[in-house]
Design a protein around this motif. Sequence first.
Motif, PDB file in Angstrom:
ATOM      1  N   ALA A 145      -1.063   8.896  -5.167  1.00  9.41           N
ATOM      2  CA  ALA A 145      -0.943   7.174  -5.312  1.00  9.41           C
ATOM      3  C   ALA A 145      -2.360   6.566  -5.629  1.00  9.41           C
ATOM      4  O   ALA A 145      -1.564   5.327  -6.124  1.00  9.41           O
ATOM      5  N   VAL A 146      -2.979   6.814  -6.837  1.00 10.01           N
ATOM      6  CA  VAL A 146      -4.030   6.199  -7.634  1.00 10.01           C
ATOM      7  C   VAL A 146      -3.157   6.121  -8.845  1.00 10.01           C
ATOM      8  O   VAL A 146      -3.455   5.115  -9.218  1.00 10.01           O
ATOM      9  N   ASP A 147      -2.500   7.144  -9.379  1.00  9.98           N
ATOM     10  CA  ASP A 147      -1.582   7.216 -10.291  1.00  9.98           C
ATOM     11  C   ASP A 147      -0.534   6.756 -10.087  1.00  9.98           C
ATOM     12  O   ASP A 147       0.555   5.957 -10.917  1.00  9.98           O
ATOM     13  N   TRP A 148       0.180   5.882  -8.928  1.00 14.13           N
ATOM     14  CA  TRP A 148       1.468   5.527  -9.208  1.00 14.13           C
ATOM     15  C   TRP A 148       1.046   3.745  -8.768  1.00 14.13           C
ATOM     16  O   TRP A 148       1.734   2.911  -9.199  1.00 14.13           O
ATOM     17  N   LEU A 149      -0.546   3.259  -8.239  1.00 14.66           N
ATOM     18  CA  LEU A 149      -0.843   2.209  -8.599  1.00 14.66           C
ATOM     19  C   LEU A 149      -0.633   1.968 -10.419  1.00 14.66           C
ATOM     20  O   LEU A 149      -0.656   0.742 -10.434  1.00 14.66           O
ATOM     21  N   VAL A 150      -1.552   2.457 -10.363  1.00 15.55           N
ATOM     22  CA  VAL A 150      -1.735   2.456 -12.311  1.00 15.55           C
ATOM     23  C   VAL A 150      -0.657   2.382 -13.505  1.00 15.55           C
ATOM     24  O   VAL A 150      -0.169   1.266 -13.313  1.00 15.55           O
ATOM     25  N   ASN A 151      -0.243   3.687 -12.977  1.00 11.95           N
ATOM     26  CA  ASN A 151       0.952   3.910 -13.915  1.00 11.95           C
ATOM     27  C   ASN A 151       2.101   2.135 -13.278  1.00 11.95           C
ATOM     28  O   ASN A 151       3.743   2.431 -14.485  1.00 11.95           O
ATOM     29  N   GLY A 152       2.062   2.351 -11.838  1.00  8.89           N
ATOM     30  CA  GLY A 152       3.764   1.595 -11.768  1.00  8.89           C
ATOM     31  C   GLY A 152       2.855  -0.077 -12.130  1.00  8.89           C
ATOM     32  O   GLY A 152       3.439  -0.829 -11.388  1.00  8.89           O
ATOM     33  N   GLY A 153       2.060  -0.303 -12.591  1.00  6.11           N
ATOM     34  CA  GLY A 153       1.694  -1.625 -13.413  1.00  6.11           C
ATOM     35  C   GLY A 153       0.875  -2.312 -11.164  1.00  6.11           C
ATOM     36  O   GLY A 153       0.920  -3.641 -11.808  1.00  6.11           O
ATOM     37  N   PHE A 154       0.888  -1.920 -11.211  1.00  4.18           N
ATOM     38  CA  PHE A 154       0.554  -3.167  -9.649  1.00  4.18           C
ATOM     39  C   PHE A 154      -1.277  -3.184  -9.392  1.00  4.18           C
ATOM     40  O   PHE A 154      -1.618  -4.475  -9.021  1.00  4.18           O
TER      41      PHE A 154
END
Length: 82
Positions: A56-65
Amino acid sequence: MKGRNLVCEVDVKDIAFINAIFEWYHEIATVRTRDRKKGLIELWIAPDFYDEAMKAVDWLVNGGFVKKFKIIEEVGDDWWRE
């Protein structure tokens, strides 16, 4: 089995969004704001869900959120003694 608690530095403007994401996935982790002005939060990660929380942390960061998400330290899970 004990959970894992991570102190993280994030952009102040992203605290509410990060909280909402983890609130939606309530079984994975809970977000606690340690210092709103400094952008310090603590992730209380449920036992056996560390990998999912990091995804979830990776998704937040890598997704640009979120602009910034830096894990500062792991503090254990003795929050009730503070």
